[in-house]
Design a protein around this motif. Structure first.
Motif, PDB file in Angstrom:
ATOM      1  N   PHE A   1      12.111 -19.283  30.408  1.00 44.99           N
ATOM      2  CA  PHE A   1      11.252 -19.698  31.510  1.00 44.99           C
ATOM      3  C   PHE A   1      10.589 -21.046  31.219  1.00 44.99           C
ATOM      4  O   PHE A   1      10.270 -21.355  30.071  1.00 44.99           O
ATOM      5  CB  PHE A   1      10.159 -18.656  31.768  1.00 44.99           C
ATOM      6  N   ARG A   2      10.409 -21.807  32.275  1.00 43.90           N
ATOM      7  CA  ARG A   2       9.623 -23.042  32.190  1.00 43.90           C
ATOM      8  C   ARG A   2       8.183 -22.685  32.548  1.00 43.90           C
ATOM      9  O   ARG A   2       7.909 -22.245  33.662  1.00 43.90           O
ATOM     10  CB  ARG A   2      10.180 -24.074  33.172  1.00 43.90           C
TER      11      ARG A   2
ATOM     12  N   PHE B   1       1.882 -17.632  38.959  1.00 45.87           N
ATOM     13  CA  PHE B   1       3.041 -17.368  39.802  1.00 45.87           C
ATOM     14  C   PHE B   1       4.278 -17.298  38.917  1.00 45.87           C
ATOM     15  O   PHE B   1       4.488 -18.185  38.081  1.00 45.87           O
ATOM     16  CB  PHE B   1       3.253 -18.490  40.828  1.00 45.87           C
ATOM     17  N   CYS B   2       5.098 -16.295  39.106  1.00 44.13           N
ATOM     18  CA  CYS B   2       6.358 -16.165  38.367  1.00 44.13           C
ATOM     19  C   CYS B   2       7.494 -16.092  39.370  1.00 44.13           C
ATOM     20  O   CYS B   2       7.573 -15.141  40.156  1.00 44.13           O
ATOM     21  CB  CYS B   2       6.336 -14.927  37.474  1.00 44.13           C
TER      22      CYS B   2
ATOM     23  N   ARG C   1      13.228 -19.578  37.394  1.00 43.11           N
ATOM     24  CA  ARG C   1      12.797 -19.309  36.010  1.00 43.11           C
ATOM     25  C   ARG C   1      11.546 -20.122  35.677  1.00 43.11           C
ATOM     26  O   ARG C   1      11.446 -20.752  34.628  1.00 43.11           O
ATOM     27  CB  ARG C   1      13.905 -19.624  35.003  1.00 43.11           C
ATOM     28  N   THR C   2      10.581 -20.095  36.595  1.00 45.10           N
ATOM     29  CA  THR C   2       9.352 -20.873  36.438  1.00 45.10           C
ATOM     30  C   THR C   2       8.135 -19.961  36.462  1.00 45.10           C
ATOM     31  O   THR C   2       8.044 -19.062  37.303  1.00 45.10           O
ATOM     32  CB  THR C   2       9.212 -21.916  37.566  1.00 45.10           C
TER      33      THR C   2
ATOM     34  N   THR D   1      -5.694 -21.713  25.029  1.00 44.28           N
ATOM     35  CA  THR D   1      -4.981 -21.512  23.774  1.00 44.28           C
ATOM     36  C   THR D   1      -3.553 -21.064  24.066  1.00 44.28           C
ATOM     37  O   THR D   1      -3.221 -20.625  25.173  1.00 44.28           O
ATOM     38  CB  THR D   1      -5.665 -20.445  22.900  1.00 44.28           C
ATOM     39  N   LYS D   2      -2.722 -21.151  23.049  1.00 45.16           N
ATOM     40  CA  LYS D   2      -1.343 -20.679  23.177  1.00 45.16           C
ATOM     41  C   LYS D   2      -1.309 -19.202  23.554  1.00 45.16           C
ATOM     42  O   LYS D   2      -0.514 -18.776  24.398  1.00 45.16           O
ATOM     43  CB  LYS D   2      -0.613 -20.917  21.848  1.00 45.16           C
ATOM     44  N   ASP D   3      -2.186 -18.419  22.949  1.00 44.13           N
ATOM     45  CA  ASP D   3      -2.248 -16.991  23.265  1.00 44.13           C
ATOM     46  C   ASP D   3      -2.558 -16.759  24.738  1.00 44.13           C
ATOM     47  O   ASP D   3      -1.963 -15.895  25.388  1.00 44.13           O
ATOM     48  CB  ASP D   3      -3.327 -16.313  22.419  1.00 44.13           C
ATOM     49  N   GLN D   4      -3.522 -17.507  25.284  1.00 42.62           N
ATOM     50  CA  GLN D   4      -3.896 -17.326  26.681  1.00 42.62           C
ATOM     51  C   GLN D   4      -2.734 -17.667  27.614  1.00 42.62           C
ATOM     52  O   GLN D   4      -2.487 -16.968  28.602  1.00 42.62           O
ATOM     53  CB  GLN D   4      -5.105 -18.207  27.024  1.00 42.62           C
ATOM     54  N   ILE D   5      -2.029 -18.746  27.305  1.00 44.37           N
ATOM     55  CA  ILE D   5      -0.911 -19.171  28.145  1.00 44.37           C
ATOM     56  C   ILE D   5       0.176 -18.111  28.179  1.00 44.37           C
ATOM     57  O   ILE D   5       0.673 -17.720  29.245  1.00 44.37           O
ATOM     58  CB  ILE D   5      -0.345 -20.520  27.641  1.00 44.37           C
TER      59      ILE D   5
END
Length: 275
Positions: free
Chosen positions: A110-111, A158-159, A164-165, A249-253
């Motif tokens: 996914f992007r 949004f997924c 694949r975004t 943070t990376k975790d949040q994303i």
């Protein structure tokens, strides 16, 4: 964040999963209001201590000491402790927090786009194919307090499986007028494609709610539903983190992206199981 609210929130999570980063975010927001009174600080440290007993790896000793030095030094500002606590790394020697889902194949295809721009968010959402039959899966995250637009809504996720975004649209700085513009874009897309969510999401008009009841009639949680539908374990510990911080943070994303993708897995898994 009011200090007594932090204590009440942490008490609710004694039997649930919560990350140390969430506790750090709440304490930092609370400290922005005023230094913690000692009895409040002692109560928070007592709760954190119980969490540490349940899981010794819950908090690094350096972070634990930094938290203690901030909470138990009433009326004094400890610069070194504050700097250490603000450092997002769980382990001081690592620059990034490890998150197992990020390194798997689940999100690699996914992007993931993160933006707080009204125009960029519009462009990405409008790029989703209008004639694709699959849902656009959505989720939201809230702030600790009311934001400029008049609600506590801080993030729209949004997924879109077709492209694949995954879009993480940060709306914590938006005005009420800008939020109405976003809802206008969503309404336009909903004329051709339907949105799906897990649980009530009042910002979206009439989305398909994929949450369902357990055998005893109670509503199932997202974590349980994903496990039951497709056998996937997702981490829910970031739910109470600060979604208005300048840089996520990376975790949040990954957490936010996984929550929206999980709605897809639940819907797809139940369709297969129920025929």
């Amino acid at each position: 964040m009011e200090h007594f609210r932090i204590i009440l929130t942490l008490l609710q999570f004694l039997k649930k999963d919560i990350s140390f980063n969430c506790i750090r975010d709440m304490v930092l927001r609370g400290f922005e209001l005023k230094p913690f009174k000692r009895h409040h600080g002692e109560k928070i440290m007592e709760i954190v201590g119980k969490m540490k007993l349940k899981n010794p790896d819950f908090i690094h000793p350096v972070k634990f000491n930094a938290l203690k030095n901030i909470l138990l030094t009433e009326g004094r500002y400890n610069w070194e402790a504050m700097i250490e606590l603000r450092n997002p790394s769980f382990f001081p020697e690592h620059s990034m927090i490890y998150y197992k889902e990020f390194d798997s194949s689940i999100l690699n295809s996914f992007r993931i786009e993160v933006t707080d721009s009204l125009h960029k968010g519009h462009d990405i959402v409008r790029s989703f194919p209008r004639k694709y039959k699959s849902f656009i899966y959505v989720d939201t995250e809230n702030s600790y307090t009311t934001l400029p637009h008049g609600t506590d809504l801080a993030l729209l996720t949004f997924c879109d499986i077709a492209t694949r975004t995954v879009l993480l649209w940060r709306v914590h700085k938006m005005s009420a007028h800008q939020m109405r513009q976003i809802q206008g874009v969503i309404r336009g897309i909903s004329e051709m494609r339907q949105f799906a969510c897990f649980g009530a999401e009042p910002f979206f008009e009439s989305p398909q709610d994929v949450q369902y009841q357990r055998n005893d009639g109670t509503l199932i949680s997202l974590k349980e539903a994903v496990k039951e539908s497709v056998g996937l374990d997702i981490d829910k510990r970031e739910t109470m983190s600060d979604w208005t911080k300048e840089i996520l943070t990376k975790d949040q994303i990954v957490y936010a992206a996984m929550d929206a993708l999980a709605v897809h897995y639940i819907w797809s898994g139940r369709r297969i199981r129920l025929g």
